[in-house]
Write a protein that holds these residues in place. Structure first.
Motif, mmCIF file in Angstrom:
data_model
loop_
_atom_site.group_PDB
_atom_site.id
_atom_site.type_symbol
_atom_site.label_atom_id
_atom_site.label_comp_id
_atom_site.label_asym_id
_atom_site.label_seq_id
_atom_site.Cartn_x
_atom_site.Cartn_y
_atom_site.Cartn_z
ATOM 1 N N UNK A 46 0.838 -1.200 0.000
ATOM 2 C CA UNK A 46 0.000 0.000 0.000
ATOM 3 C C UNK A 46 0.870 1.246 0.000
ATOM 4 N N UNK A 47 0.445 2.243 -0.789
ATOM 5 C CA UNK A 47 1.155 3.520 -0.843
ATOM 6 C C UNK A 47 0.265 4.654 -0.319
ATOM 7 N N UNK A 48 -0.909 4.808 -0.934
ATOM 8 C CA UNK A 48 -1.797 5.906 -0.544
ATOM 9 C C UNK A 48 -3.195 5.628 -1.053
ATOM 10 N N UNK A 49 -4.185 6.251 -0.410
ATOM 11 C CA UNK A 49 -5.569 6.113 -0.843
ATOM 12 C C UNK A 49 -6.320 7.396 -0.537
ATOM 13 N N UNK A 50 -7.421 7.581 -1.269
ATOM 14 C CA UNK A 50 -8.211 8.799 -1.126
ATOM 15 C C UNK A 50 -9.683 8.447 -1.230
ATOM 16 N N UNK A 51 -10.493 9.117 -0.439
ATOM 17 C CA UNK A 51 -11.918 8.824 -0.393
ATOM 18 C C UNK A 51 -12.632 9.390 -1.620
ATOM 19 N N UNK A 52 -13.932 9.091 -1.709
ATOM 20 C CA UNK A 52 -14.739 9.520 -2.860
ATOM 21 C C UNK A 52 -14.534 10.989 -3.208
ATOM 22 N N UNK A 53 -14.692 11.827 -2.210
ATOM 23 C CA UNK A 53 -14.678 13.266 -2.474
ATOM 24 C C UNK A 53 -13.287 13.865 -2.397
ATOM 25 N N UNK A 54 -12.352 13.068 -1.901
ATOM 26 C CA UNK A 54 -11.003 13.587 -1.685
ATOM 27 C C UNK A 54 -10.805 14.190 -0.311
ATOM 28 N N UNK A 55 -11.841 14.137 0.519
ATOM 29 C CA UNK A 55 -11.748 14.751 1.830
ATOM 30 C C UNK A 55 -10.956 13.966 2.848
ATOM 31 N N UNK A 56 -10.714 12.700 2.554
ATOM 32 C CA UNK A 56 -9.955 11.844 3.474
ATOM 33 C C UNK A 56 -8.873 11.108 2.703
ATOM 34 N N UNK A 57 -7.686 11.077 3.271
ATOM 35 C CA UNK A 57 -6.565 10.382 2.642
ATOM 36 C C UNK A 57 -5.884 9.458 3.653
ATOM 37 N N UNK A 58 -5.102 8.551 3.115
ATOM 38 C CA UNK A 58 -4.414 7.559 3.943
ATOM 39 C C UNK A 58 -3.069 7.292 3.273
ATOM 40 N N UNK A 59 -1.997 7.274 4.056
ATOM 41 C CA UNK A 59 -0.672 7.083 3.488
ATOM 42 C C UNK A 59 0.097 6.012 4.258
ATOM 43 N N UNK A 60 0.927 5.296 3.539
ATOM 44 C CA UNK A 60 1.890 4.414 4.196
ATOM 45 C C UNK A 60 2.925 5.278 4.908
ATOM 46 N N UNK A 61 3.417 4.784 6.026
ATOM 47 C CA UNK A 61 4.407 5.558 6.786
ATOM 48 C C UNK A 61 5.640 5.877 5.945
ATOM 49 N N UNK A 62 5.976 4.977 5.041
ATOM 50 C CA UNK A 62 7.209 5.135 4.260
ATOM 51 C C UNK A 62 7.136 6.294 3.266
ATOM 52 N N UNK A 63 5.927 6.792 2.980
ATOM 53 C CA UNK A 63 5.809 7.864 1.988
ATOM 54 C C UNK A 63 5.210 9.143 2.571
ATOM 55 N N UNK A 64 4.806 9.116 3.820
ATOM 56 C CA UNK A 64 4.206 10.312 4.437
ATOM 57 C C UNK A 64 5.170 11.486 4.372
ATOM 58 N N UNK A 65 4.632 12.627 3.980
ATOM 59 C CA UNK A 65 5.451 13.823 3.879
ATOM 60 C C UNK A 65 6.180 13.949 2.556
ATOM 61 N N UNK A 66 6.193 12.908 1.749
ATOM 62 C CA UNK A 66 6.865 12.944 0.445
ATOM 63 C C UNK A 66 5.881 12.791 -0.706
ATOM 64 N N UNK A 67 4.862 11.969 -0.530
ATOM 65 C CA UNK A 67 3.883 11.700 -1.577
ATOM 66 C C UNK A 67 2.555 12.362 -1.217
ATOM 67 N N UNK A 68 1.829 12.785 -2.259
ATOM 68 C CA UNK A 68 0.501 13.362 -2.068
ATOM 69 C C UNK A 68 -0.456 12.764 -3.087
ATOM 70 N N UNK A 69 -1.555 12.225 -2.585
ATOM 71 C CA UNK A 69 -2.597 11.700 -3.471
ATOM 72 C C UNK A 69 -3.694 12.746 -3.603
#
Length: 123
Positions: A46-69
């Motif tokens: 897993x890398x990252x995920x985003x909800x239907x509207x984009x209001x909620x996101x989820x990131x793997x610890x290894x990419x937090x602060x570097x990747x944006x979904x």
């Protein structure tokens, strides 16, 4: 349903890439979208995920602060902006669609998958 991932390539460590994933054949705004990655011989991660509207996101610890979904439902497209890339980010990146509204980290929950795009980060 088709998910078409693009934007992969070769980049030096510390560089940036933006991946895109265009969806068709589904009501895109009713699917959470995720990015996963896989290297040969390892499980899909897993890398990252985003909800239907984009209001909620989820990131793997290894990419937090570097990747944006992010997503643009008007264009049926989800993006993954990858900054400060490291050699360990080298993998085939896959986008996936999940009918639930919550951005999940579990690959088994996703209903549809794209074909993958290769990201290679050189040291």
């Amino acid at each position: 349903v088709q998910l078409q991932a693009s934007g992969g390539g070769l980049v030096q460590a510390g560089g940036s890439l933006r991946l895109s994933c265009a969806g068709s054949g589904l009501t895109f705004s009713r699917y959470s979208m995720g990015w996963f990655r896989q290297v040969p011989g390892k499980e899909r991660e897993f890398v990252a995920a985003i909800s239907w509207s984009g209001g909620s996101t989820n990131y793997a610890d290894s990419v937090k602060g570097r990747f944006t979904i992010s997503r643009d439902n008007a264009k049926n497209t989800v993006y993954l902006q990858m900054n400060s890339l490291k050699p360990e980010d080298t993998a085939v990146y896959y986008c996936a669609a999940d009918r639930t509204s919550v951005p999940l980290a579990y690959a088994s929950r996703y209903d549809y998958w794209g074909q993958g795009t290769l990201v290679t980060v050189s040291s």
